[in-house]
Design a protein around this motif. Sequence first.
Motif, PDB file in Angstrom:
ATOM      1  N   LEU A 155       0.938  -1.186   0.083  1.00  0.00           N
ATOM      2  CA  LEU A 155      -0.005   0.066   0.061  1.00  0.00           C
ATOM      3  C   LEU A 155       0.820   1.375  -0.102  1.00  0.00           C
ATOM      4  O   LEU A 155       0.289   2.260  -0.510  1.00  0.00           O
ATOM      5  CB  LEU A 155      -1.297   0.214   1.115  1.00  0.00           C
ATOM      6  CG  LEU A 155      -2.166  -0.614   0.991  1.00  0.00           C
ATOM      7  CD1 LEU A 155      -3.337  -0.483   2.175  1.00  0.00           C
ATOM      8  CD2 LEU A 155      -3.127  -0.155  -0.589  1.00  0.00           C
ATOM      9  N   LEU A 156       2.042   1.300   0.765  1.00  0.00           N
ATOM     10  CA  LEU A 156       2.910   2.294   0.790  1.00  0.00           C
ATOM     11  C   LEU A 156       3.129   3.007  -0.969  1.00  0.00           C
ATOM     12  O   LEU A 156       3.591   4.145  -1.118  1.00  0.00           O
ATOM     13  CB  LEU A 156       4.154   1.973   1.398  1.00  0.00           C
ATOM     14  CG  LEU A 156       4.188   2.344   2.756  1.00  0.00           C
ATOM     15  CD1 LEU A 156       5.495   1.896   3.718  1.00  0.00           C
ATOM     16  CD2 LEU A 156       4.138   3.778   3.329  1.00  0.00           C
ATOM     17  N   ALA A 157       3.335   1.830  -1.840  1.00  0.00           N
ATOM     18  CA  ALA A 157       3.553   2.074  -3.188  1.00  0.00           C
ATOM     19  C   ALA A 157       2.543   3.041  -3.627  1.00  0.00           C
ATOM     20  O   ALA A 157       2.548   3.646  -4.583  1.00  0.00           O
ATOM     21  CB  ALA A 157       3.527   0.837  -4.144  1.00  0.00           C
ATOM     22  N   HIS A 158       1.345   2.974  -2.994  1.00  0.00           N
ATOM     23  CA  HIS A 158      -0.049   3.916  -3.473  1.00  0.00           C
ATOM     24  C   HIS A 158      -0.018   5.138  -2.584  1.00  0.00           C
ATOM     25  O   HIS A 158      -1.494   5.365  -2.101  1.00  0.00           O
ATOM     26  CB  HIS A 158      -1.254   2.941  -3.621  1.00  0.00           C
ATOM     27  CG  HIS A 158      -0.860   1.898  -4.641  1.00  0.00           C
ATOM     28  ND1 HIS A 158      -0.826   2.055  -5.892  1.00  0.00           N
ATOM     29  CD2 HIS A 158      -0.693   0.476  -4.494  1.00  0.00           C
ATOM     30  CE1 HIS A 158      -0.814   0.755  -6.296  1.00  0.00           C
ATOM     31  NE2 HIS A 158      -0.467  -0.049  -5.430  1.00  0.00           N
ATOM     32  N   THR A 159       0.932   5.842  -2.069  1.00  0.00           N
ATOM     33  CA  THR A 159       0.723   6.883  -1.252  1.00  0.00           C
ATOM     34  C   THR A 159       1.776   7.913  -1.656  1.00  0.00           C
ATOM     35  O   THR A 159       2.579   7.611  -2.542  1.00  0.00           O
ATOM     36  CB  THR A 159       1.074   6.681   0.216  1.00  0.00           C
ATOM     37  OG1 THR A 159       2.443   6.354   0.395  1.00  0.00           O
ATOM     38  CG2 THR A 159       0.188   5.282   1.054  1.00  0.00           C
ATOM     39  N   GLY A 160       1.426   9.030  -1.201  1.00  0.00           N
ATOM     40  CA  GLY A 160       2.578  10.161  -1.540  1.00  0.00           C
ATOM     41  C   GLY A 160       1.684  11.440  -2.220  1.00  0.00           C
ATOM     42  O   GLY A 160       0.876  11.158  -3.165  1.00  0.00           O
ATOM     43  N   TYR A 161       1.806  12.524  -1.391  1.00  0.00           N
ATOM     44  CA  TYR A 161       1.048  13.738  -1.881  1.00  0.00           C
ATOM     45  C   TYR A 161       1.479  14.162  -3.161  1.00  0.00           C
ATOM     46  O   TYR A 161       0.524  14.654  -3.738  1.00  0.00           O
ATOM     47  CB  TYR A 161       1.252  14.927  -0.723  1.00  0.00           C
ATOM     48  CG  TYR A 161       2.496  15.423  -0.872  1.00  0.00           C
ATOM     49  CD1 TYR A 161       2.687  16.462  -1.505  1.00  0.00           C
ATOM     50  CD2 TYR A 161       3.725  14.970  -0.389  1.00  0.00           C
ATOM     51  CE1 TYR A 161       3.939  17.100  -1.540  1.00  0.00           C
ATOM     52  CE2 TYR A 161       5.012  15.481  -0.302  1.00  0.00           C
ATOM     53  CZ  TYR A 161       5.188  16.690  -0.908  1.00  0.00           C
ATOM     54  OH  TYR A 161       6.335  17.040  -1.110  1.00  0.00           O
ATOM     55  N   GLU A 162       2.448  13.760  -3.673  1.00  0.00           N
ATOM     56  CA  GLU A 162       3.028  14.179  -5.059  1.00  0.00           C
ATOM     57  C   GLU A 162       2.147  13.576  -6.111  1.00  0.00           C
ATOM     58  O   GLU A 162       2.274  13.918  -7.060  1.00  0.00           O
ATOM     59  CB  GLU A 162       4.334  14.310  -5.294  1.00  0.00           C
ATOM     60  CG  GLU A 162       5.069  12.960  -5.194  1.00  0.00           C
ATOM     61  CD  GLU A 162       5.182  12.133  -3.664  1.00  0.00           C
ATOM     62  OE1 GLU A 162       5.065  12.739  -2.826  1.00  0.00           O
ATOM     63  OE2 GLU A 162       5.392  10.870  -3.994  1.00  0.00           O
ATOM     64  N   LYS A 163       1.529  12.438  -5.617  1.00  0.00           N
ATOM     65  CA  LYS A 163       0.668  11.674  -6.825  1.00  0.00           C
ATOM     66  C   LYS A 163      -0.671  12.358  -6.824  1.00  0.00           C
ATOM     67  O   LYS A 163      -1.589  11.963  -7.526  1.00  0.00           O
ATOM     68  CB  LYS A 163       0.598  10.318  -6.326  1.00  0.00           C
ATOM     69  CG  LYS A 163       2.058   9.441  -6.597  1.00  0.00           C
ATOM     70  CD  LYS A 163       1.756   8.268  -5.905  1.00  0.00           C
ATOM     71  CE  LYS A 163       3.132   7.674  -5.931  1.00  0.00           C
ATOM     72  NZ  LYS A 163       3.326   6.656  -4.829  1.00  0.00           N
ATOM     73  N   VAL A 164      -0.864  13.661  -6.372  1.00  0.00           N
ATOM     74  CA  VAL A 164      -2.168  14.283  -6.551  1.00  0.00           C
ATOM     75  C   VAL A 164      -1.898  15.706  -6.990  1.00  0.00           C
ATOM     76  O   VAL A 164      -1.154  16.237  -6.261  1.00  0.00           O
ATOM     77  CB  VAL A 164      -3.111  14.103  -5.033  1.00  0.00           C
ATOM     78  CG1 VAL A 164      -4.280  15.030  -5.247  1.00  0.00           C
ATOM     79  CG2 VAL A 164      -3.046  12.782  -4.533  1.00  0.00           C
ATOM     80  N   VAL A 165      -2.555  15.897  -8.068  1.00  0.00           N
ATOM     81  CA  VAL A 165      -2.268  17.277  -8.729  1.00  0.00           C
ATOM     82  C   VAL A 165      -3.403  18.267  -8.199  1.00  0.00           C
ATOM     83  O   VAL A 165      -4.622  18.074  -8.637  1.00  0.00           O
ATOM     84  CB  VAL A 165      -2.067  17.269 -10.087  1.00  0.00           C
ATOM     85  CG1 VAL A 165      -1.774  18.627 -10.681  1.00  0.00           C
ATOM     86  CG2 VAL A 165      -0.828  16.189 -10.394  1.00  0.00           C
ATOM     87  N   LEU A 166      -2.996  19.393  -7.691  1.00  0.00           N
ATOM     88  CA  LEU A 166      -4.319  20.393  -7.256  1.00  0.00           C
ATOM     89  C   LEU A 166      -4.127  21.567  -8.489  1.00  0.00           C
ATOM     90  O   LEU A 166      -3.033  22.242  -8.865  1.00  0.00           O
ATOM     91  CB  LEU A 166      -4.072  21.004  -6.215  1.00  0.00           C
ATOM     92  CG  LEU A 166      -4.663  20.265  -4.872  1.00  0.00           C
ATOM     93  CD1 LEU A 166      -4.162  18.854  -4.828  1.00  0.00           C
ATOM     94  CD2 LEU A 166      -4.637  21.066  -3.510  1.00  0.00           C
ATOM     95  N   ASP A 167      -5.242  21.880  -9.132  1.00  0.00           N
ATOM     96  CA  ASP A 167      -5.162  22.861 -10.228  1.00  0.00           C
ATOM     97  C   ASP A 167      -5.691  23.965  -9.398  1.00  0.00           C
ATOM     98  O   ASP A 167      -7.178  24.003  -9.531  1.00  0.00           O
ATOM     99  CB  ASP A 167      -5.516  22.315 -11.571  1.00  0.00           C
ATOM    100  CG  ASP A 167      -5.742  23.673 -12.653  1.00  0.00           C
ATOM    101  OD1 ASP A 167      -5.613  24.718 -12.322  1.00  0.00           O
ATOM    102  OD2 ASP A 167      -5.954  23.076 -13.646  1.00  0.00           O
ATOM    103  N   GLU A 168      -5.363  25.049  -8.940  1.00  0.00           N
ATOM    104  CA  GLU A 168      -6.306  26.105  -8.260  1.00  0.00           C
ATOM    105  C   GLU A 168      -6.939  26.738  -9.310  1.00  0.00           C
ATOM    106  O   GLU A 168      -8.160  27.082  -9.036  1.00  0.00           O
ATOM    107  CB  GLU A 168      -5.115  26.902  -7.792  1.00  0.00           C
ATOM    108  CG  GLU A 168      -5.832  28.105  -6.835  1.00  0.00           C
ATOM    109  CD  GLU A 168      -5.218  28.551  -5.786  1.00  0.00           C
ATOM    110  OE1 GLU A 168      -3.882  28.598  -5.632  1.00  0.00           O
ATOM    111  OE2 GLU A 168      -5.838  29.010  -4.785  1.00  0.00           O
ATOM    112  N   GLU A 169      -6.541  27.272 -10.768  1.00  0.00           N
ATOM    113  CA  GLU A 169      -7.208  27.950 -11.459  1.00  0.00           C
ATOM    114  C   GLU A 169      -8.537  27.291 -12.111  1.00  0.00           C
ATOM    115  O   GLU A 169      -9.613  28.221 -11.966  1.00  0.00           O
ATOM    116  CB  GLU A 169      -6.359  28.121 -12.899  1.00  0.00           C
ATOM    117  CG  GLU A 169      -6.599  29.393 -13.561  1.00  0.00           C
ATOM    118  CD  GLU A 169      -5.660  29.565 -14.680  1.00  0.00           C
ATOM    119  OE1 GLU A 169      -6.123  29.685 -15.731  1.00  0.00           O
ATOM    120  OE2 GLU A 169      -4.452  29.762 -14.310  1.00  0.00           O
TER     121      GLU A 169
END
Length: 348
Positions: A155-169
Motif C-alpha cells: 500500500l505504501l507504493a500507492h501513497t504520496g501527496y505528490e501523486k495528487v495534482v491540485l489545479d487552483e485556476e
Amino acid sequence: MQRSRNKITTIRKAGFRRAAFLLLPSFLLLSGLLLASCETVPAEKTRTVFALNTVISVTYYDGKDREAVDRALASLAEYERIFSRTDPESELSALNASTNIAVPVSEDLFTVMKTAWQISEWTDGAFDCTLGGISDLYDFTGTHRVPSDEELEELLAHTGYEKVVLDEENRTVTKLDAGLKIDLGAIAKGYVADRMKEELMNAGVKRAILNLGGNVLLIGDKYGASGQQFSSSPQKGLFAIGIRDPESETPLATLYLADYSLVTSGTYERCFYAENVLYHHILDARTGRPVRNGLLSVSVVSSDSMTADALSTACFVLGEEKSKELLLRFSEVRVIFVNEEKQIRKIE
Ligand code: ADP
Ligand code: MG
C-alpha cells in the motif's frame, strides 16, 4: 447574583462510545477546580451531536443563541457529504474513486486540500493526507488489526501527496494513482470548526465553545467580548481548557483562552494494543507504522482551527526539533509538546 458556573473543558478526542464520559464525569469532576475565582457568568448550555465520526458539541451561554447553534450543528451534514471517508456518496469518496482525470471540486474541499498539500511540501511529506489506505488496514474504528510488512509495503507504493495534482485556476484535483486514498482526518475537522464559528458569529453569537472531538474553538470570552486572549494562569473571562492526561481526570496543563482554537493530536485516540504494543492512528508516512518518537501529544493554539488541526498532526509526526523549522512559517501559534513521561515543553 448568579452562582459561578466555571469549569475546565478537558480536551478529549472521543469516539462515540466515550460520549457519556465526555459529557458527565469529566466536566463534573473538574468543575470544582476553578470555583475559587468566583466569576459571575451565565449558566452554559451544551448541544451535542455525533458527526464527522466524532462527538461534536457547542456550549453557549445566551438562550437566544439556541436556534443558531442548532442550525450550525445541522449544517454538519453538509460537511459530511464533502469530507466523509465512510460515506460512499461523499465528494471525497467520488474523488478517491477517480484516476487520471481532473475532478472539479467544491471550494471547501479545495481549500482544505490546498492547505494540506502546502503543509506536506513544507514537511517534506511527513504530513501526508494520502495515507487513507494504510489507516484502513489497521481498522482503528472497527476490529483493530496489525497489518503485515507485505501489506504495508504494497500500500505504501500507492501513497504520496505528490501523486495528487491540485489545479487552483480550474479548481480541480487529479489523482494519478488508482490505489491512493485521500484522507483529510488530520485537518478537515479544524476547517469545519472555523466554518461553524463563522456561521455562529454571523448569527450574532458572541460567546461559545465549539468542541469537535477535541478540536476546540472559542467564540469571544465568557462575557462575549471579542478579541483573542491567551494566558497560562486563570484570568477573568477566559475559558479554561485542559490538555488531557489519558490516565487521569486531572488535565496535564490548563490554558486560559478567548477566541482562540486549541487542538491536540495524541497517541491515546483511535488506538489499540496488540501483544502489549500500542498502535495509534498518527502514521509515519515512510513506513506506514504508528509514529514512535516518545511523544504522547502535541497541542496547538492558533487563531483558526484548520491551522491548529493540521499543525498538531504535523508537529506530532515531525517531533519537537524538526517542528521548529515548520513553525517559523506560522506567526502567533503556540505549540505544547507532551512526552510519554508527561513532561511538557512549549514553543511560542
Ligand atoms: P484526530 O483524528 O483525532 O483529530 P489528528 O488531527 O491528529 O487526530 O489526525 C490524525 C488523523 O490524520 C488520522 O486518523 C489519519 O486519518 C490521518 N493521518 C495519520 N497520519 C497522518 C500523517 N502522517 N499525515 C497526515 N494525516 C495523517
Ligand atoms: Mg490534526
